[in-house]
Design an enzyme around this catalytic site. Structure first.
Site, PDB file in Angstrom:
ATOM      1  N   SER A 112       0.799  -1.221   0.000  1.00 50.86           N
ATOM      2  CA  SER A 112       0.000   0.000   0.000  1.00 50.86           C
ATOM      3  C   SER A 112       0.836   1.278   0.000  1.00 50.86           C
ATOM      4  O   SER A 112       1.652   1.470  -0.875  1.00 50.86           O
ATOM      5  CB  SER A 112      -0.961  -0.046   1.178  1.00 50.86           C
ATOM      6  N   HIS A 113       0.660   2.108   1.025  1.00 53.58           N
ATOM      7  CA  HIS A 113       1.333   3.410   1.059  1.00 53.58           C
ATOM      8  C   HIS A 113       2.743   3.313   1.632  1.00 53.58           C
ATOM      9  O   HIS A 113       3.428   4.328   1.716  1.00 53.58           O
ATOM     10  CB  HIS A 113       0.514   4.368   1.907  1.00 53.58           C
ATOM     11  N   ASP A 276      -2.521   6.443  -3.323  1.00 55.38           N
ATOM     12  CA  ASP A 276      -1.374   5.791  -2.685  1.00 55.38           C
ATOM     13  C   ASP A 276      -0.770   4.690  -3.550  1.00 55.38           C
ATOM     14  O   ASP A 276      -1.151   4.504  -4.710  1.00 55.38           O
ATOM     15  CB  ASP A 276      -1.776   5.255  -1.306  1.00 55.38           C
ATOM     16  N   ASP A 278      -1.023   1.467  -3.876  1.00 54.68           N
ATOM     17  CA  ASP A 278      -1.865   0.479  -4.559  1.00 54.68           C
ATOM     18  C   ASP A 278      -3.191   1.059  -5.035  1.00 54.68           C
ATOM     19  O   ASP A 278      -4.062   0.315  -5.485  1.00 54.68           O
ATOM     20  CB  ASP A 278      -2.092  -0.749  -3.671  1.00 54.68           C
ATOM     21  N   ASP A 280      -5.756   2.614  -3.493  1.00 53.04           N
ATOM     22  CA  ASP A 280      -7.038   2.565  -2.780  1.00 53.04           C
ATOM     23  C   ASP A 280      -7.287   3.776  -1.879  1.00 53.04           C
ATOM     24  O   ASP A 280      -8.398   3.978  -1.411  1.00 53.04           O
ATOM     25  CB  ASP A 280      -7.219   1.242  -2.018  1.00 53.04           C
ATOM     26  N   ARG A 281      -6.254   4.584  -1.637  1.00 54.50           N
ATOM     27  CA  ARG A 281      -6.458   5.778  -0.805  1.00 54.50           C
ATOM     28  C   ARG A 281      -6.565   7.023  -1.671  1.00 54.50           C
ATOM     29  O   ARG A 281      -6.137   7.025  -2.823  1.00 54.50           O
ATOM     30  CB  ARG A 281      -5.283   5.977   0.154  1.00 54.50           C
ATOM     31  N   LYS A 375     -11.491  -0.099  -0.806  1.00 54.21           N
ATOM     32  CA  LYS A 375     -11.546   1.340  -0.938  1.00 54.21           C
ATOM     33  C   LYS A 375     -10.936   1.706  -2.290  1.00 54.21           C
ATOM     34  O   LYS A 375     -10.205   0.920  -2.873  1.00 54.21           O
ATOM     35  CB  LYS A 375     -10.848   2.028   0.226  1.00 54.21           C
TER      36      LYS A 375
HETATM   37  C1  VG1 Z   1      -4.003   1.507   8.236  1.00 52.61           C
HETATM   38  C2  VG1 Z   1      -5.214   2.400   8.369  1.00 52.61           C
HETATM   39  C3  VG1 Z   1      -6.468   1.620   8.064  1.00 52.61           C
HETATM   40  C4  VG1 Z   1      -6.350   0.993   6.668  1.00 52.61           C
HETATM   41  C5  VG1 Z   1      -5.089   0.170   6.570  1.00 52.61           C
HETATM   42  C6  VG1 Z   1      -4.845  -0.365   5.188  1.00 52.61           C
HETATM   43  O1  VG1 Z   1      -4.084   0.450   9.167  1.00 52.61           O
HETATM   44  O2  VG1 Z   1      -5.280   2.956   9.662  1.00 52.61           O
HETATM   45  O3  VG1 Z   1      -7.568   2.484   8.147  1.00 52.61           O
HETATM   46  O4  VG1 Z   1      -7.457   0.175   6.408  1.00 52.61           O
HETATM   47  O5  VG1 Z   1      -3.960   0.962   6.927  1.00 52.61           O
HETATM   48  O6  VG1 Z   1      -4.794   0.674   4.247  1.00 52.61           O
HETATM   49  P1  VG1 Z   1      -3.298   0.465  10.571  1.00 52.61           P
HETATM   50  O7  VG1 Z   1      -3.569  -0.875  11.184  1.00 52.61           O
HETATM   51  O8  VG1 Z   1      -1.860   0.709  10.251  1.00 52.61           O
HETATM   52  O9  VG1 Z   1      -3.878   1.601  11.340  1.00 52.61           O
HETATM   53  V1  VG1 Z   1      -3.822   0.534   2.878  1.00 52.61           V
HETATM   54  O10 VG1 Z   1      -4.172   1.740   1.811  1.00 52.61           O
HETATM   55  O11 VG1 Z   1      -2.303   0.725   3.726  1.00 52.61           O
HETATM   56  O12 VG1 Z   1      -4.093  -1.001   2.335  1.00 52.61           O
HETATM   57 CO    CO Z   2      -3.467   1.383  -0.026  1.00 54.52          CO
END
Ligand code: VG1
Ligand code: CO
Length: 542
Positions: A112-113, A276, A278, A280-281, A375
């Site tokens: 992801s990010h 981000d 991947d 989704d954000r 998302k």
């Molecule tokens: C974080 C965010 C959460 C999100 C997750 C995956 O998780 O707070 O809201 O669903 O990342 O997003 P955590 O456990 O680090 O708080 V992504 O775009 O990183 O797949």
């Molecule tokens: Co993401």
């Protein structure tokens, strides 16, 4: 052709908030990715001859693991694999490919990010047939399996050429390389009024989109520039790079500061956005304003009917617990269902499948709808553009008008990153043990009304998730939430979520950190952040 390879367990393969995430050198250990993928397959039933989708965000090591996954899918008896050209699929596009083709499930390779590169992060998540992240029932089974795994199955074949669309065969299994963008772009065109958005752009409305050298570049170019007629160059950093150009592909005010500075500048664009690693954000900015993700969720829900895909209205809204209650006020006014779930998109799947909610969101810059089961960054950006194309008002005026109508939920998240794990756990354990005695105590002039550890019972299947964050409620509706991140790859990240509702429009113009200053001080007084961690200020404020 199938080879059974003996292996021994890796003890640290528990999936987190969104799949398994580790540094590349961890993933590159012998049998590490293989063990996890086999543990996923061993936790699933009935996929013989069925289809698996595989794609990733293009980060470093994507190219290696995708070949591993294809070989293992063939050896384990899948009948077909659909893989994005170049091994690429954004997370929402992967969800759409799974749903559109009615396949068994999918593997998404992404962290992801989190940053990418030889010493940065990699990840694998499994999505089920509805296109959404595997529920805890499956991720728990995967972890249990990973602790006892003693063999994995693969086939001996050369790497598949994923650079061109076409069909290959691997040990009797078809590997279909698909266009990663076209179906997704069509889906967006089916939901939004592209003519209206084209008209908005033609009127001189200026938009900037930063794909942050990550997966959405090709998607954003096709949709914004090719289909919607935005000027060439509207999409910045549009080529996905394995190391994201050395940056964090995290669309927040720290890592996308330049966009904030642009919209705050005298000659800034009318609208700026980012997504981000991947895809989704999302980050949403208008001239002179940053729209918080929590406000964005509320605004999108309140205005969704302006887009053709939601013209009939929305069934309900769901938000993760730490997300502000701004959306709750919209649901109340619309007379629709509102659900509060634990952090992570996997908890929205059942509600979406059951038709109980249409729009979901998280404070961490994730918003989406029932069009997929993830998302979706570009979806949020396009819904905003559709709303702007219909309302023809500046973003700032729309946001301020929303606050005037519903009141404003001042909201911030403070992250303390890379904290030693035992110190972070001590802080949480200490606070949890004191929750019962907090009611009635006064901090910074505010009286605690109650406190608990958040538990969620899924209304559709009755599954229970405990320990989802420590909540402290104050008289008057303010709230502080503490939770440990489940996506980090080194040490612990403590997230502190702070919220205060302000009904009085004459006070909506305050700066967020100033408006929340007493609560921020109370958070430290209650949890002893400095005492436990030695930190006197957060690393990231969003
Ligand atoms: C974080 C965010 C959460 C999100 C997750 C995956 O998780 O707070 O809201 O669903 O990342 O997003 P955590 O456990 O680090 O708080 V992504 O775009 O990183 O797949
Ligand atoms: Co993401």
């Amino acid at each position: 052709m199938t080879v059974t390879v003996a292996t021994t367990p890796h003890a640290d393969q528990r999936p987190g908030t969104s799949g398994l995430r580790k540094k590349v050198p961890v993933f590159a250990q012998p049998n590490y990715a293989e063990n996890f993928i086999q543990s996923v397959f061993d936790s699933l039933d009935g996929f013989a001859g069925k289809t698996l989708v595989i794609g990733g965000d293009g980060r470093y090591y994507n190219d290696v693991v995708i070949q591993t996954a294809i070989r293992m899918a063939a050896a384990n008896g899948f009948g077909r694999v659909l893989v994005g050209q170049g091994g690429l699929l954004s997370t929402p596009a992967a969800s759409h490919v799974i749903r559109k083709n009615g396949v068994f499930g999918g593997l998404v390779l992404s962290a992801s990010h989190n940053p990418g590169g030889p010493t940065e992060d990699f990840g694998i998540k499994y999505n089920i047939a509805n296109g959404g992240p595997a529920p805890e029932r499956i991720t728990d089974a995967v972890f249990a399996r990973s602790k006892v795994i003693d063999r994995y199955l693969t086939v001996e074949t050369p790497d598949i050429d994923l650079s061109a669309i076409g069909v290959h065969r691997v040990a009797g299994m078809a590997v279909q390389v698909v266009d990663p963008v076209a179906d997704y772009a069509d889906l967006m065109e089916s939901l939004f009024d592209f003519d209206a958005i084209r008209g908005l752009f033609a009127s001189g409305f200026r938009v900037v989109m930063d794909s942050m050298s990550a997966i959405t570049g090709p998607y954003a170019r096709e949709i914004l520039e090719n289909r919607l007629g935005a000027p060439a160059g509207t999409v910045l950093n549009a080529t996905p790079l394995p190391d994201f150009g050395g940056h964090h592909p995290d669309p927040n005010l720290v890592h996308a500061r330049h966009l904030y500075d642009m919209v705050m500048g005298a000659d800034g664009p009318d609208f700026a956005a980012a997504s981000d690693g991947d895809g989704d954000r999302n980050l949403i900015l208008g001239k002179g304003i940053f729209v918080t993700p929590s406000d964005s969720l509320a605004l999108l829900a309140a205005n969704a009917h302006l887009a053709p895909g939601y013209a009939k209205g929305i069934a309900g809204i769901a938000r993760s617990m730490p997300t502000s209650a701004a959306a709750d006020r919209v649901a109340e006014k619309l007379g629709i269902e509102m659900h509060e779930t634990p952090t992570g998109w996997k908890f929205f799947g059942n509600l979406l499948d059951a038709g109980q909610v249409t729009i979901c969101g998280e404070e961490s810059a994730g918003t989406g709808s029932d069009h997929v089961r993830e998302k979706d960054g570009l979806w949020a950006i396009l819904l905003w553009l559709n709303i702007l194309a219909v309302r023809r008002e500046p973003v700032k005026r729309i946001v301020e008008g929303h606050w005037a109508e519903y009141g404003r939920n001042f909201y911030t998240r403070h992250d303390y990153e890379g904290v030693e794990t035992d110190k972070a756990q001590a802080l949480m354990g200490d606070l949890e043990s004191r929750l019962g005695g907090l009611a009635g105590q006064v901090f910074e002039g505010m009286t605690v009304e109650g406190a608990d550890s958040f538990s969620y019972t899924d209304p559709v299947d009755g599954s229970v998730a405990n320990g989802q964050g420590l909540r402290i409620f104050f008289e008057g509706g303010s709230r502080i939430v503490f939770r440990l991140s489940g996506t980090g790859t080194s040490g612990a990240t403590i997230r502190v979520y702070i919220e205060r509702y302000e009904p009085d429009a004459s006070r909506h113009g305050q700066e967020t950190q100033a408006a929340l200053a007493p609560l921020i001080a109370a958070a430290d007084a209650i949890a002893g952040i400095a005492r436990h961690t030695g930190r006197t200020a957060p690393d990231v404020i969003t």
